[in-house]
Design an enzyme around this catalytic site. Structure first.
Site, PDB file in Angstrom:
ATOM      1  N   ARG A  62      -3.569   6.203  -6.059  1.00 46.16           N
ATOM      2  CA  ARG A  62      -2.263   6.796  -5.810  1.00 46.16           C
ATOM      3  C   ARG A  62      -1.480   6.967  -7.100  1.00 46.16           C
ATOM      4  O   ARG A  62      -0.362   7.449  -7.058  1.00 46.16           O
ATOM      5  CB  ARG A  62      -1.487   5.843  -4.919  1.00 46.16           C
ATOM      6  CG  ARG A  62      -1.212   6.385  -3.535  1.00 46.16           C
ATOM      7  CD  ARG A  62      -0.556   5.241  -2.836  1.00 46.16           C
ATOM      8  NE  ARG A  62       0.174   5.610  -1.693  1.00 46.16           N
ATOM      9  CZ  ARG A  62      -0.278   5.455  -0.456  1.00 46.16           C
ATOM     10  NH1 ARG A  62      -1.492   5.029  -0.232  1.00 46.16           N
ATOM     11  NH2 ARG A  62       0.510   5.736   0.544  1.00 46.16           N
ATOM     12  N   ARG A  83       4.940   8.826  15.287  1.00 43.76           N
ATOM     13  CA  ARG A  83       3.727   8.027  15.080  1.00 43.76           C
ATOM     14  C   ARG A  83       3.848   6.642  15.705  1.00 43.76           C
ATOM     15  O   ARG A  83       4.886   5.992  15.636  1.00 43.76           O
ATOM     16  CB  ARG A  83       3.446   7.852  13.587  1.00 43.76           C
ATOM     17  CG  ARG A  83       2.311   6.842  13.380  1.00 43.76           C
ATOM     18  CD  ARG A  83       1.675   6.883  12.060  1.00 43.76           C
ATOM     19  NE  ARG A  83       2.573   6.594  10.968  1.00 43.76           N
ATOM     20  CZ  ARG A  83       2.187   6.627   9.705  1.00 43.76           C
ATOM     21  NH1 ARG A  83       0.941   6.957   9.400  1.00 43.76           N
ATOM     22  NH2 ARG A  83       3.031   6.362   8.748  1.00 43.76           N
ATOM     23  N   ARG A 103       5.636   1.800  13.009  1.00 39.78           N
ATOM     24  CA  ARG A 103       5.504   1.111  11.724  1.00 39.78           C
ATOM     25  C   ARG A 103       6.876   0.922  11.079  1.00 39.78           C
ATOM     26  O   ARG A 103       7.715   1.813  11.138  1.00 39.78           O
ATOM     27  CB  ARG A 103       4.617   1.955  10.797  1.00 39.78           C
ATOM     28  CG  ARG A 103       3.328   1.271  10.445  1.00 39.78           C
ATOM     29  CD  ARG A 103       2.391   2.196   9.773  1.00 39.78           C
ATOM     30  NE  ARG A 103       2.828   2.622   8.447  1.00 39.78           N
ATOM     31  CZ  ARG A 103       2.066   3.306   7.613  1.00 39.78           C
ATOM     32  NH1 ARG A 103       0.844   3.642   7.973  1.00 39.78           N
ATOM     33  NH2 ARG A 103       2.507   3.674   6.436  1.00 39.78           N
TER      34      ARG A 103
HETATM   35  P1  AP5 Z   1      -0.359   3.844   3.691  1.00 40.79           P
HETATM   36  O1  AP5 Z   1      -0.608   3.055   4.883  1.00 40.79           O
HETATM   37  O2  AP5 Z   1      -1.503   4.368   2.899  1.00 40.79           O
HETATM   38  O3  AP5 Z   1       0.635   5.018   4.086  1.00 40.79           O
HETATM   39  P2  AP5 Z   1       0.756   6.521   3.617  1.00 40.79           P
HETATM   40  O4  AP5 Z   1      -0.060   7.063   2.529  1.00 40.79           O
HETATM   41  O5  AP5 Z   1       2.205   6.633   3.425  1.00 40.79           O
HETATM   42  O6  AP5 Z   1       0.106   7.266   4.732  1.00 40.79           O
HETATM   43  P3  AP5 Z   1       0.271   7.040   6.225  1.00 40.79           P
HETATM   44  O7  AP5 Z   1      -0.618   5.945   6.733  1.00 40.79           O
HETATM   45  O8  AP5 Z   1       1.751   6.908   6.536  1.00 40.79           O
HETATM   46  O9  AP5 Z   1      -0.143   8.430   6.814  1.00 40.79           O
HETATM   47  P4  AP5 Z   1      -1.537   9.167   6.927  1.00 40.79           P
HETATM   48  O10 AP5 Z   1      -1.614  10.261   5.918  1.00 40.79           O
HETATM   49  O11 AP5 Z   1      -2.678   8.216   7.013  1.00 40.79           O
HETATM   50  O12 AP5 Z   1      -1.276   9.861   8.304  1.00 40.79           O
HETATM   51  P5  AP5 Z   1      -1.764   9.502   9.788  1.00 40.79           P
HETATM   52  O13 AP5 Z   1      -3.193   9.874   9.946  1.00 40.79           O
HETATM   53  O14 AP5 Z   1      -1.345   8.140  10.181  1.00 40.79           O
HETATM   54  O15 AP5 Z   1       0.561   3.046   2.668  1.00 40.79           O
HETATM   55  C1  AP5 Z   1       1.719   2.357   3.081  1.00 40.79           C
HETATM   56  C2  AP5 Z   1       2.326   1.622   1.895  1.00 40.79           C
HETATM   57  O16 AP5 Z   1       1.366   0.704   1.327  1.00 40.79           O
HETATM   58  C3  AP5 Z   1       2.753   2.497   0.720  1.00 40.79           C
HETATM   59  O17 AP5 Z   1       4.024   3.047   0.914  1.00 40.79           O
HETATM   60  C4  AP5 Z   1       2.667   1.470  -0.429  1.00 40.79           C
HETATM   61  O18 AP5 Z   1       3.807   0.640  -0.454  1.00 40.79           O
HETATM   62  C5  AP5 Z   1       1.452   0.632  -0.086  1.00 40.79           C
HETATM   63  N1  AP5 Z   1       0.202   1.160  -0.678  1.00 40.79           N
HETATM   64  C6  AP5 Z   1      -0.912   1.575  -0.016  1.00 40.79           C
HETATM   65  N2  AP5 Z   1      -1.854   2.007  -0.864  1.00 40.79           N
HETATM   66  C7  AP5 Z   1      -1.335   1.880  -2.111  1.00 40.79           C
HETATM   67  C8  AP5 Z   1      -1.827   2.186  -3.421  1.00 40.79           C
HETATM   68  N3  AP5 Z   1      -3.028   2.728  -3.611  1.00 40.79           N
HETATM   69  N4  AP5 Z   1      -1.008   1.928  -4.479  1.00 40.79           N
HETATM   70  C9  AP5 Z   1       0.208   1.372  -4.306  1.00 40.79           C
HETATM   71  N5  AP5 Z   1       0.735   1.076  -3.097  1.00 40.79           N
HETATM   72  C10 AP5 Z   1      -0.023   1.318  -2.008  1.00 40.79           C
HETATM   73  O19 AP5 Z   1      -0.906  10.589  10.576  1.00 40.79           O
HETATM   74  C11 AP5 Z   1       0.506  10.491  10.672  1.00 40.79           C
HETATM   75  C12 AP5 Z   1       0.966  10.824  12.103  1.00 40.79           C
HETATM   76  O20 AP5 Z   1       0.744  12.203  12.380  1.00 40.79           O
HETATM   77  C13 AP5 Z   1       0.185  10.063  13.195  1.00 40.79           C
HETATM   78  O21 AP5 Z   1       1.057   9.793  14.237  1.00 40.79           O
HETATM   79  C14 AP5 Z   1      -0.901  11.046  13.613  1.00 40.79           C
HETATM   80  O22 AP5 Z   1      -1.324  10.831  14.935  1.00 40.79           O
HETATM   81  C15 AP5 Z   1      -0.192  12.386  13.450  1.00 40.79           C
HETATM   82  N6  AP5 Z   1      -1.086  13.450  13.017  1.00 40.79           N
HETATM   83  C16 AP5 Z   1      -2.136  13.343  12.162  1.00 40.79           C
HETATM   84  N7  AP5 Z   1      -2.708  14.555  11.977  1.00 40.79           N
HETATM   85  C17 AP5 Z   1      -1.979  15.441  12.717  1.00 40.79           C
HETATM   86  C18 AP5 Z   1      -2.062  16.845  12.927  1.00 40.79           C
HETATM   87  N8  AP5 Z   1      -2.979  17.601  12.332  1.00 40.79           N
HETATM   88  N9  AP5 Z   1      -1.154  17.416  13.728  1.00 40.79           N
HETATM   89  C19 AP5 Z   1      -0.199  16.663  14.313  1.00 40.79           C
HETATM   90  N10 AP5 Z   1      -0.066  15.342  14.177  1.00 40.79           N
HETATM   91  C20 AP5 Z   1      -0.953  14.727  13.376  1.00 40.79           C
END
Ligand code: AP5
Ligand code: ZN
Length: 210
Positions: free
Chosen positions: A88, A123, A156
Site C-alpha cells: 500500500r 457493507r 466495520r
Molecule cells: P483493509 O481491510 O485492507 O481495507 P481497505 O483497503 O480499505 O479495503 P476494504 O476491505 O474496505 O474494501 P475492499 O476493496 O476489500 O472492498 P470489499 O470487497 O469489501 O484495511 C483496513 C485498514 O487496515 C487500513 O485502513 C489500514 O489502517 C490497515 N491496513 C491494511 N493493510 C495495510 C497495509 N498494507 N499497510 C498499512 N496499513 C494497512 O467491497 C466493499 C463493499 O462493496 C462490500 O459491501 C461489497 O459487498 C460491495 N461490493 C463489492 N464489489 C461490488 C460491486 N462490483 N458492486 C457493488 N457492490 C460491491
C-alpha cells in the site's frame, strides 16, 4: 500465479479476492483481515494497530511488512497467492521485491470516490470469518447471517463516512503511486469496477487470464 489486488478502500478487492481464490485454488492474503483478527484476539500488534485503523490511517510499514513476510512462508503459498491490501506504499512494494517474491500481475479495481462513499454505508462483514456482504449488491441468504459460516454480520468500525474519507485520502497520496511503480514493470492491468459483483468478477478473471 502471484497476484496483487490494488484499489481504493471499498473498491471490491476482498470480494474479488474470494472469487479468484476459489477459481485458482490459491489463498487470499488480506492484511486488513489479519490485523482485524489480531485486534479481536487482543494481541500487542492488534492493539497497536487499532489507533491507526480507527482514524483511517495506514498502519506503519514495518508492522505490515512483518505480517506479510511471515504469511508468505506458509506452505499454502507455494502455488501462488492473492495479496489484498498489500503493498500500500512504495516502501512496502520495495520490501516485497527484497523478499525475492515474483509478482505476475497487479490488478487495479477502479471505482470513483463518490461511488465508494455510497457503497461503504451498505457493507456488512461476518464477525467470525471476515467475508463481506452488501445490503443491496451482495445480500446474504438469511438476513444478518454469514452464508459461509453462519456468523453474525456487523458494520466495520472504519466504515463511518468521515473515516472512509480519511482512508480515501491515504489511498490517493500513499497507495496510488504504486500504479506507476508496477506499470513501469509492465504488470499493471486496470479493471473498471461495475455496480454488479458478477460483472466485475468476469472482467477481473479475464484480466488475469489475458
Ligand atoms: P483493509 O481491510 O485492507 O481495507 P481497505 O483497503 O480499505 O479495503 P476494504 O476491505 O474496505 O474494501 P475492499 O476493496 O476489500 O472492498 P470489499 O470487497 O469489501 O484495511 C483496513 C485498514 O487496515 C487500513 O485502513 C489500514 O489502517 C490497515 N491496513 C491494511 N493493510 C495495510 C497495509 N498494507 N499497510 C498499512 N496499513 C494497512 O467491497 C466493499 C463493499 O462493496 C462490500 O459491501 C461489497 O459487498 C460491495 N461490493 C463489492 N464489489 C461490488 C460491486 N462490483 N458492486 C457493488 N457492490 C460491491
Ligand atoms: Zn462468516
Amino acid at each position: 500465479m502471484n497476484l496483487i489486488l490494488l484499489g481504493a478502500p471499498g473498491a471490491g478487492k476482498g470480494t474479488q479476492a474470494e472469487v479468484i481464490c476459489s477459481k485458482l485454488h490459491i489463498p487470499a492474503i488480506s492484511t486488513g483481515n489479519i490485523i482485524r483478527e489480531a485486534l479481536k484476539s487482543g494481541t500487542k500488534m492488534g492493539l497497536a494497530a487499532k489507533s491507526y485503523m480507527d482514524k483511517g490511517d495506514l498502519v506503519p510499514d514495518e508492522v505490515v511488512i512483518g505480517i506479510v513476510k511471515d504469511r508468505l512462508k506458509r506452505p499454502d503459498c507455494k502455488n501462488g497467492f492473492v495479496l489484498d491490501g498489500f503493498p500500500r506504499t512504495i516502501p512496502q512494494a520495495e520490501a516485497l521485491d527484497k523478499m525475492g517474491v515474483q509478482i505476475d500481475k497487479v490488478v487495479e479495481i477502479h471505482v470513483s470516490d463518490d461511488r465508494i462513499v455510497a457503497r461503504m454505508s451498505g457493507r456488512r462483514v461476518c464477525e467470525d470469518c471476515g467475508v463481506s456482504y452488501h445490503m443491496l449488491y451482495k445480500k446474504p441468504t438469511v438476513e444478518g447471517k454469514c452464508d459461509a459460516c453462519g456468523g453474525t454480520l456487523v458494520q466495520r468500525a472504519d466504515d463511518h463516512p468521515d473515516t472512509v474519507k480519511a482512508r480515501l485520502k491515504e489511498y490517493h497520496t500513499k497507495t496510488e503511486p504504486l500504479k506507476d511503480y508496477y506499470d513501469k514493470q509492465g504488470k499493471l492491468v486496470i479493471v473498471e469496477g461495475q455496480e454488479d459483483v458478477a460483472d466485475t468478477s468476469r472482467l477481473t478473471l479475464a484480466a488475469i487470464e489475458a
